[in-house]
Motif scaffolding. Structure first.
Motif, PDB file in Angstrom:
ATOM      1  N   ILE A  14       0.865  -1.180   0.000  1.00 46.22           N
ATOM      2  CA  ILE A  14       0.000   0.000   0.000  1.00 46.22           C
ATOM      3  C   ILE A  14       0.903   1.232   0.000  1.00 46.22           C
ATOM      4  CG2 ILE A  14      -1.839   1.249   1.188  1.00 46.22           C
ATOM      5  CD1 ILE A  14      -2.445  -1.394   2.704  1.00 46.22           C
ATOM      6  N   LYS A  15       0.782   2.051  -1.052  1.00 47.47           N
ATOM      7  CA  LYS A  15       1.522   3.306  -1.122  1.00 47.47           C
ATOM      8  C   LYS A  15       0.672   4.391  -0.465  1.00 47.47           C
ATOM      9  CE  LYS A  15       3.922   2.344  -5.477  1.00 47.47           C
ATOM     10  NZ  LYS A  15       3.445   0.993  -5.764  1.00 47.47           N
ATOM     11  N   LEU A  16       1.296   5.159   0.427  1.00 48.26           N
ATOM     12  CA  LEU A  16       0.567   6.147   1.214  1.00 48.26           C
ATOM     13  C   LEU A  16       1.245   7.514   1.170  1.00 48.26           C
ATOM     14  CD1 LEU A  16       0.051   3.855   4.322  1.00 48.26           C
ATOM     15  CD2 LEU A  16      -1.728   4.534   2.699  1.00 48.26           C
ATOM     16  N   VAL A  17       0.424   8.556   1.286  1.00 46.42           N
ATOM     17  CA  VAL A  17       0.902   9.932   1.403  1.00 46.42           C
ATOM     18  C   VAL A  17       0.130  10.569   2.543  1.00 46.42           C
ATOM     19  CG1 VAL A  17       1.014  12.203   0.282  1.00 46.42           C
ATOM     20  CG2 VAL A  17       1.497  10.134  -1.044  1.00 46.42           C
ATOM     21  N   GLY A  18       0.858  11.220   3.452  1.00 46.22           N
ATOM     22  CA  GLY A  18       0.180  11.867   4.569  1.00 46.22           C
ATOM     23  C   GLY A  18       1.133  12.515   5.538  1.00 46.22           C
ATOM     24  N   PHE A  19       0.756  12.468   6.818  1.00 41.21           N
ATOM     25  CA  PHE A  19       1.511  13.123   7.887  1.00 41.21           C
ATOM     26  C   PHE A  19       2.111  12.079   8.819  1.00 41.21           C
ATOM     27  CE2 PHE A  19      -2.064  16.147   7.046  1.00 41.21           C
ATOM     28  CZ  PHE A  19      -1.303  17.156   6.470  1.00 41.21           C
ATOM     29  N   SER A  20       3.212  12.443   9.460  1.00 37.40           N
ATOM     30  CA  SER A  20       3.865  11.559  10.417  1.00 37.40           C
ATOM     31  C   SER A  20       4.160  12.333  11.695  1.00 37.40           C
ATOM     32  CB  SER A  20       5.172  11.027   9.825  1.00 37.40           C
ATOM     33  OG  SER A  20       5.894  10.288  10.785  1.00 37.40           O
ATOM     34  N   VAL A  21       3.991  11.648  12.832  1.00 40.37           N
ATOM     35  CA  VAL A  21       4.338  12.247  14.119  1.00 40.37           C
ATOM     36  C   VAL A  21       4.924  11.153  15.006  1.00 40.37           C
ATOM     37  CG1 VAL A  21       2.036  11.910  15.128  1.00 40.37           C
ATOM     38  CG2 VAL A  21       3.519  13.707  16.023  1.00 40.37           C
ATOM     39  N   MET A  22       5.933  11.511  15.785  1.00 43.79           N
ATOM     40  CA  MET A  22       6.561  10.596  16.734  1.00 43.79           C
ATOM     41  C   MET A  22       6.067  10.997  18.121  1.00 43.79           C
ATOM     42  SD  MET A  22       8.785   8.175  16.393  1.00 43.79           S
ATOM     43  CE  MET A  22      10.328   7.479  16.839  1.00 43.79           C
ATOM     44  N   GLU A  23       5.222  10.134  18.712  1.00 46.64           N
ATOM     45  CA  GLU A  23       4.635  10.482  19.997  1.00 46.64           C
ATOM     46  C   GLU A  23       4.203   9.204  20.715  1.00 46.64           C
ATOM     47  OE1 GLU A  23       2.685  14.556  20.052  1.00 46.64           O
ATOM     48  OE2 GLU A  23       1.017  13.265  20.617  1.00 46.64           O
ATOM     49  N   SER A  24       4.134   9.251  22.031  1.00 46.27           N
ATOM     50  CA  SER A  24       3.683   8.096  22.806  1.00 46.27           C
ATOM     51  C   SER A  24       2.157   8.014  22.781  1.00 46.27           C
ATOM     52  CB  SER A  24       4.159   8.209  24.256  1.00 46.27           C
ATOM     53  OG  SER A  24       3.419   9.219  24.929  1.00 46.27           O
ATOM     54  N   LEU A  25       1.628   6.849  23.082  1.00 46.04           N
ATOM     55  CA  LEU A  25       0.178   6.677  23.134  1.00 46.04           C
ATOM     56  C   LEU A  25      -0.447   7.629  24.160  1.00 46.04           C
ATOM     57  CD1 LEU A  25      -2.413   5.243  22.291  1.00 46.04           C
ATOM     58  CD2 LEU A  25      -1.944   3.542  24.060  1.00 46.04           C
ATOM     59  N   ASN A  26       0.164   7.758  25.331  1.00 52.53           N
ATOM     60  CA  ASN A  26      -0.404   8.652  26.346  1.00 52.53           C
ATOM     61  C   ASN A  26      -0.467  10.093  25.848  1.00 52.53           C
ATOM     62  OD1 ASN A  26      -0.982   6.650  28.199  1.00 52.53           O
ATOM     63  ND2 ASN A  26       0.972   6.852  29.268  1.00 52.53           N
ATOM     64  N   ASP A  27       0.585  10.549  25.134  1.00 52.05           N
ATOM     65  CA  ASP A  27       0.570  11.913  24.589  1.00 52.05           C
ATOM     66  C   ASP A  27      -0.465  12.057  23.476  1.00 52.05           C
ATOM     67  OD1 ASP A  27       2.505  12.782  26.356  1.00 52.05           O
ATOM     68  OD2 ASP A  27       4.160  12.528  24.935  1.00 52.05           O
ATOM     69  N   LEU A  29      -3.278  10.433  23.190  1.00 49.26           N
ATOM     70  CA  LEU A  29      -4.602  10.494  23.815  1.00 49.26           C
ATOM     71  C   LEU A  29      -4.831  11.836  24.501  1.00 49.26           C
ATOM     72  CD1 LEU A  29      -4.801   6.876  25.269  1.00 49.26           C
ATOM     73  CD2 LEU A  29      -5.935   7.763  23.213  1.00 49.26           C
ATOM     74  N   ALA A  30      -3.812  12.342  25.177  1.00 47.23           N
ATOM     75  CA  ALA A  30      -3.955  13.613  25.892  1.00 47.23           C
ATOM     76  C   ALA A  30      -4.109  14.797  24.941  1.00 47.23           C
ATOM     77  CB  ALA A  30      -2.752  13.835  26.809  1.00 47.23           C
ATOM     78  N   ASN A  31      -3.385  14.757  23.815  1.00 52.06           N
ATOM     79  CA  ASN A  31      -3.348  15.893  22.884  1.00 52.06           C
ATOM     80  C   ASN A  31      -4.227  15.724  21.654  1.00 52.06           C
ATOM     81  OD1 ASN A  31      -1.341  17.017  24.567  1.00 52.06           O
ATOM     82  ND2 ASN A  31       0.262  15.905  23.469  1.00 52.06           N
ATOM     83  N   ARG A  32      -4.872  14.553  21.500  1.00 55.75           N
ATOM     84  CA  ARG A  32      -5.672  14.255  20.313  1.00 55.75           C
ATOM     85  C   ARG A  32      -4.857  14.380  19.023  1.00 55.75           C
ATOM     86  NH1 ARG A  32      -9.786  14.419  17.922  1.00 55.75           N
ATOM     87  NH2 ARG A  32     -10.006  16.479  17.133  1.00 55.75           N
ATOM     88  N   THR A  33      -3.571  14.092  19.100  1.00 55.73           N
ATOM     89  CA  THR A  33      -2.663  14.307  17.971  1.00 55.73           C
ATOM     90  C   THR A  33      -3.119  13.601  16.703  1.00 55.73           C
ATOM     91  OG1 THR A  33      -0.874  14.394  19.591  1.00 55.73           O
ATOM     92  CG2 THR A  33      -0.239  14.214  17.283  1.00 55.73           C
TER      93      THR A  33
END
Length: 153
Positions: A14-27, A29-33
């Protein structure tokens, strides 16, 4: 809330185009990232050339050191494309490899998806997983279905 392991299946890459973020699950959930990235991508998906369909993918790439809710990991929110063309400057590309996957379906509220992952986690650690949201506007309804694909070793 119902979850079902539907099947083991072969998937093409599957070829994809979008956004990437490096964050923990807790962050997340807290930030709605991931939710914010998903909404931003939904508004901008027409900017992505060669887009296939309206669904949105979430790829969660886990570090080799093990996963905890406080360990940052890469989250990619993206749309499927038939081929890579001109990519908007703030977006990335990613390829989910072809292979054998176990497909689970989470039925119900997205906010209760942790119950499905509790069941999936019984199968042991994995390098990544893939969620597919056909309609992000219905994720908090009882009828919502989220496909989750786990690579099979």
């Amino acid at each position: 809330m119902t979850t079902t392991q539907v099947e083991i299946l072969e998937k093409e890459e599957i070829k994809l185009v979008g956004f990437s973020v490096m964050e923990s699950l807790n962050d997340i959930l807290a930030n709605r990232t991931v939710g914010i990235l998903r909404e931003d991508l939904d508004k901008r998906k027409n900017e992505v050339e060669n887009r296939e369909g309206d669904g949105i993918y979430l790829i969660q790439l886990y570090s080799a050191g093990g996963w905890t809710p406080d360990t940052p990991f890469e989250n990619i929110v993206a749309v499927k494309v038939s081929s890579f063309a001109e990519i908007p400057s703030d977006m990335i590309t990613h390829v989910v490899p072809a292979g054998q996957y176990a497909k689970f379906v989470h039925i119900g509220l997205e906010s209760e998806i942790s119950h499905t992952y509790d069941r999936i986690n019984d199968y042991g650690p994995r390098p990544f997983d893939v969620e597919y949201w056909e309609d992000i506007h219905s994720l908090e309804t009882e009828e919502s279905e989220i496909d989750i694909y786990i690579p099979v070793k």
